[in-house]
Write a protein that holds these residues in place. Structure first.
Motif, PDB file in Angstrom:
ATOM      1  N   LYS A  56      45.967 110.523  56.234  1.00 39.70           N
ATOM      2  CA  LYS A  56      45.732 109.192  56.770  1.00 39.70           C
ATOM      3  C   LYS A  56      44.991 109.235  58.097  1.00 39.70           C
ATOM      4  N   SER A  57      45.296 110.224  58.927  1.00 35.57           N
ATOM      5  CA  SER A  57      44.605 110.299  60.220  1.00 35.57           C
ATOM      6  C   SER A  57      43.127 110.613  60.019  1.00 35.57           C
ATOM      7  N   PHE A  58      42.811 111.454  59.032  1.00 36.42           N
ATOM      8  CA  PHE A  58      41.402 111.777  58.776  1.00 36.42           C
ATOM      9  C   PHE A  58      40.624 110.534  58.362  1.00 36.42           C
ATOM     10  N   SER A  59      41.259 109.670  57.602  1.00 40.37           N
ATOM     11  CA  SER A  59      40.566 108.464  57.131  1.00 40.37           C
ATOM     12  C   SER A  59      40.163 107.549  58.277  1.00 40.37           C
ATOM     13  N   LYS A  60      40.769 107.725  59.434  1.00 42.79           N
ATOM     14  CA  LYS A  60      40.470 106.884  60.590  1.00 42.79           C
ATOM     15  C   LYS A  60      39.459 107.525  61.549  1.00 42.79           C
ATOM     16  N   VAL A  61      39.086 108.778  61.290  1.00 42.17           N
ATOM     17  CA  VAL A  61      38.185 109.492  62.198  1.00 42.17           C
ATOM     18  C   VAL A  61      36.745 109.029  61.993  1.00 42.17           C
ATOM     19  N   ARG A  62      36.089 108.637  63.104  1.00 42.55           N
ATOM     20  CA  ARG A  62      34.698 108.208  63.052  1.00 42.55           C
ATOM     21  C   ARG A  62      33.934 108.767  64.261  1.00 42.55           C
ATOM     22  N   PRO A  63      33.051 109.717  64.034  1.00 44.57           N
ATOM     23  CA  PRO A  63      32.228 110.235  65.126  1.00 44.57           C
ATOM     24  C   PRO A  63      31.107 109.260  65.472  1.00 44.57           C
ATOM     25  N   VAL A  64      30.788 109.186  66.746  1.00 49.40           N
ATOM     26  CA  VAL A  64      29.639 108.412  67.205  1.00 49.40           C
ATOM     27  C   VAL A  64      28.451 109.363  67.262  1.00 49.40           C
ATOM     28  N   ALA A  65      27.340 108.964  66.631  1.00 51.03           N
ATOM     29  CA  ALA A  65      26.191 109.867  66.538  1.00 51.03           C
ATOM     30  C   ALA A  65      24.897 109.080  66.697  1.00 51.03           C
ATOM     31  N   ALA A  66      23.838 109.809  67.010  1.00 51.42           N
ATOM     32  CA  ALA A  66      22.521 109.195  67.225  1.00 51.42           C
ATOM     33  C   ALA A  66      21.925 108.747  65.902  1.00 51.42           C
ATOM     34  N   GLY A  67      21.742 107.433  65.756  1.00 50.44           N
ATOM     35  CA  GLY A  67      21.197 106.908  64.520  1.00 50.44           C
ATOM     36  C   GLY A  67      19.787 107.379  64.238  1.00 50.44           C
ATOM     37  N   ASP A  68      18.966 107.566  65.291  1.00 46.85           N
ATOM     38  CA  ASP A  68      17.586 107.997  65.081  1.00 46.85           C
ATOM     39  C   ASP A  68      17.499 109.408  64.523  1.00 46.85           C
ATOM     40  N   TYR A  69      18.562 110.217  64.716  1.00 49.27           N
ATOM     41  CA  TYR A  69      18.557 111.585  64.193  1.00 49.27           C
ATOM     42  C   TYR A  69      19.226 111.652  62.824  1.00 49.27           C
ATOM     43  N   PHE A  70      20.438 111.113  62.719  1.00 44.43           N
ATOM     44  CA  PHE A  70      21.226 111.302  61.512  1.00 44.43           C
ATOM     45  C   PHE A  70      20.838 110.371  60.362  1.00 44.43           C
ATOM     46  N   MET A  71      19.980 109.406  60.626  1.00 52.51           N
ATOM     47  CA  MET A  71      19.544 108.501  59.563  1.00 52.51           C
ATOM     48  C   MET A  71      18.070 108.709  59.225  1.00 52.51           C
ATOM     49  N   LYS A  72      17.510 109.858  59.613  1.00 49.42           N
ATOM     50  CA  LYS A  72      16.060 110.029  59.476  1.00 49.42           C
ATOM     51  C   LYS A  72      15.611 110.424  58.080  1.00 49.42           C
ATOM     52  N   ASN A  73      16.521 110.907  57.223  1.00 50.16           N
ATOM     53  CA  ASN A  73      16.151 111.161  55.828  1.00 50.16           C
ATOM     54  C   ASN A  73      17.341 110.847  54.930  1.00 50.16           C
ATOM     55  N   LYS A  74      17.089 110.723  53.642  1.00 55.31           N
ATOM     56  CA  LYS A  74      18.109 110.228  52.716  1.00 55.31           C
ATOM     57  C   LYS A  74      19.309 111.159  52.607  1.00 55.31           C
ATOM     58  N   PHE A  75      19.050 112.475  52.522  1.00 58.02           N
ATOM     59  CA  PHE A  75      20.173 113.404  52.368  1.00 58.02           C
ATOM     60  C   PHE A  75      21.063 113.390  53.602  1.00 58.02           C
ATOM     61  N   LEU A  76      20.454 113.488  54.778  1.00 56.13           N
ATOM     62  CA  LEU A  76      21.229 113.499  56.022  1.00 56.13           C
ATOM     63  C   LEU A  76      21.956 112.173  56.210  1.00 56.13           C
TER      64      LEU A  76
END
Length: 208
Positions: A56-76
């Motif tokens: 249950k604790s894992f389901s609540k974990v959310r890292p904050v990350a740079a959208g311009d990097y992690f959303m730059k291609n479909k697989f990533l």
């Protein structure tokens, strides 16, 4: 599905290749809302921190990350959103802190366990960089939520900035005692710095 994918793809690789020595595991939160503040030397930082949580604790974990990097291609983008469940934010100057932080605040209101790297981009291996004050403005919106400092040592050598080779390495993880927001920005940032410095000194590590 996310828990299953992470358990099959990520956690075994992290635990098999890296030796994790966790100090003060009892300070690791079992539930949210809370904000985990960690130093940032490697792309492995987030995956290792997420691997510490289960169920249950894992389901609540959310890292904050740079959208311009992690959303730059479909697989990533797929891996980042479906497996890591990141909160993507844009790395840009703005005075609209509340607007920029709205997805994070919403997750905290839903008892999220937020992972945040206030250094911003990855720094030099095993060196603490200056923390950006964005974390102050975030916590100002939710001043009663616990801030938990975590110092990671070793990941800057396992997968340093600019490298794509995963090197087996022994990793130390120091979990600090939680503390709360203080309205004076300098006091809050000084507290964060001193807490992280203390965790680093606790290991007594020599310079690389």
């Amino acid at each position: 599905m996310r828990n299953l994918l992470f358990s099959i793809l990520v956690r075994p690789a992290v635990l098999f290749v890296l030796g994790l020595n966790i100090r003060h595991r009892e300070r690791l939160p079992e539930k949210g809302p809370c904000v985990i503040i960690a130093n940032h030397n490697s792309h492995l930082d987030t995956l290792v921190l997420m691997s510490l949580f289960h169920g249950k604790s894992f389901s609540k974990v959310r890292p904050v990350a740079a959208g311009d990097y992690f959303m730059k291609n479909k697989f990533l983008a797929f891996f980042s959103t479906k497996v890591m469940n990141i909160i993507p934010i844009e790395r840009r100057m703005t005075k609209d802190f509340q607007g920029m932080f709205q997805p994070i605040l919403q997750s905290l209101d839903e008892d999220g366990i937020i992972i945040l790297f206030p250094e911003g981009s990855r720094g030099e291996a095993e060196q603490l960089s200056k923390y950006k004050s964005g974390v102050y403005y975030l916590m100002r919106e939710r001043p009663d939520i616990d801030v938990i400092p975590v110092f990671l040592h070793g990941l800057g050598k396992a997968l340093p900035k600019g490298s794509f080779i995963f090197v087996p390495f022994f990793v130390d993880i120091f979990i600090g005692a939680p503390f709360k927001f203080t309205s004076d920005r300098k006091t809050f940032m000084d507290t964060l710095n001193s807490r992280m410095d203390a965790l680093q000194k606790e290991g007594g590590f020599r310079e690389w």
